[in-house]
Enzyme design. Sequence first.
Site, short mmCIF file in Angstrom:
data_model
loop_
_atom_site.label_atom_id
_atom_site.label_comp_id
_atom_site.label_asym_id
_atom_site.label_seq_id
_atom_site.Cartn_x
_atom_site.Cartn_y
_atom_site.Cartn_z
N ASN A 9 0.93 -1.33 -0.02
CA ASN A 9 -0.07 0.13 0.05
C ASN A 9 1.08 1.27 -0.04
OD1 ASN A 9 -1.79 2.11 0.48
ND2 ASN A 9 -2.44 1.55 2.43
N TRP A 10 1.19 1.85 -1.04
CA TRP A 10 2.07 3.00 -1.31
C TRP A 10 1.36 3.99 -0.58
CZ3 TRP A 10 3.94 3.32 -7.12
CH2 TRP A 10 4.47 2.00 -7.46
N LYS A 11 0.15 4.48 0.04
CA LYS A 11 -0.25 5.38 0.46
C LYS A 11 -0.06 6.61 -0.54
CE LYS A 11 -0.13 3.20 4.87
NZ LYS A 11 0.02 3.37 6.35
N HIS A 94 -9.45 1.33 4.53
CA HIS A 94 -8.08 1.45 5.45
C HIS A 94 -8.50 2.36 6.73
CE1 HIS A 94 -4.28 2.56 6.46
NE2 HIS A 94 -3.74 1.55 5.95
N GLU A 96 -7.02 4.79 7.75
CA GLU A 96 -6.62 6.27 7.37
C GLU A 96 -7.68 6.89 6.57
OE1 GLU A 96 -2.75 5.56 5.54
OE2 GLU A 96 -2.09 4.83 7.37
N GLU A 166 -5.15 -4.71 10.49
CA GLU A 166 -4.38 -3.66 10.65
C GLU A 166 -4.34 -3.08 12.00
OE1 GLU A 166 -2.45 -2.51 6.56
OE2 GLU A 166 -4.05 -1.26 7.14
N GLY A 172 2.66 2.32 10.60
CA GLY A 172 3.69 3.39 10.46
C GLY A 172 4.54 3.71 12.03
N SER A 212 3.51 -2.37 10.31
CA SER A 212 4.88 -2.20 10.39
C SER A 212 5.37 -3.50 10.33
CB SER A 212 5.38 -1.91 11.93
OG SER A 212 4.90 -0.44 12.05
N GLY A 233 2.89 -1.23 4.35
CA GLY A 233 3.20 0.17 3.99
C GLY A 233 4.53 0.62 3.85
N GLY A 234 5.14 1.29 4.59
CA GLY A 234 6.49 1.71 4.37
C GLY A 234 7.37 0.78 3.78
P1 13P Z 1 3.32 0.43 7.68
O1 13P Z 1 3.47 -0.84 7.13
O2 13P Z 1 3.80 1.70 7.32
O3 13P Z 1 2.89 0.23 9.20
O4 13P Z 1 1.46 0.60 7.05
C1 13P Z 1 0.96 -0.44 7.23
C2 13P Z 1 -0.63 -0.16 6.43
O5 13P Z 1 -1.27 0.81 6.62
C3 13P Z 1 -0.92 -0.74 5.39
O6 13P Z 1 -2.01 -0.55 4.73
#
Ligand code: 13P
Length: 250
Positions: A9-11, A94, A96, A166, A172, A212, A233-234
Amino acid sequence: MGKYIIAGNWKMNKLPSETYDFVKEVASATADASCEVVCCTPFVCLPEAVRAAEGTHVKIGAENLHFEDKGAFTGEVSADMLLDLGVSYVIIGHSERREYFAETDETVNLKIKKALSKGLLPIVCCGETLSQREAGITVDFITIQIKKAFAGISAADAEKVTVAYEPIWAIGTGKTATAEQAEEVCAAIRGVLTELYSEETAEKITVQYGGSMNASNAAELLSKKNIDGGLIGGASLKSADFAAICSAAK
Ligand code: 13P
């Protein structure tokens, strides 16, 4: 259990101009992976992502969609638009989006239904806050999220859905749920799906962990019985890290 799916997930990261080369890098770095490899990118990166993924094993996903077919919804993107580009997956609900864009269990359910009716594969997110975890209501809360997400969805359609657990406190933050904490909730999710459908259907549904997840902790998390993949994510923004997670998914 479900098919192993590792999805990035590049966000709101990476530019359209960086996308083609990066997806090509992911494709070559994950050439030996035995899991499904998915890159979910910002809307504007999707055309380049699809072009780069063509003829490779990498699938492309969006990070959101609207639940209406078309019309006066300024700034929104429909399922047909995503399909027209050649997108296969879509992340829905998600945390967010729930927190910053007022998504609710009801809109999440509408979006899942729209995606399924059009042939897009939904990756549906759920997860508790730190205060919910500390109050000991994690499983109760997730149970409600899953029941509302799957309301009115047939068993045949449910099999096409991926659920991503999640925990919000792990996103994050560098603070990963332990493999035991993640397995406990993913097993509970499988239990709710068994109750809603059947054991057979529940076992076909991929349940991912996200929060994470990285090259060092992926193998332990993915070794758990009810964890069939990850939403990353990251670590999905660096092809070597993402590929290492994909190799851990066996
Ligand atoms: P991180 O891997 O950066 O913690 O993000 C997880 C996430 O929200 C994937 O959708």
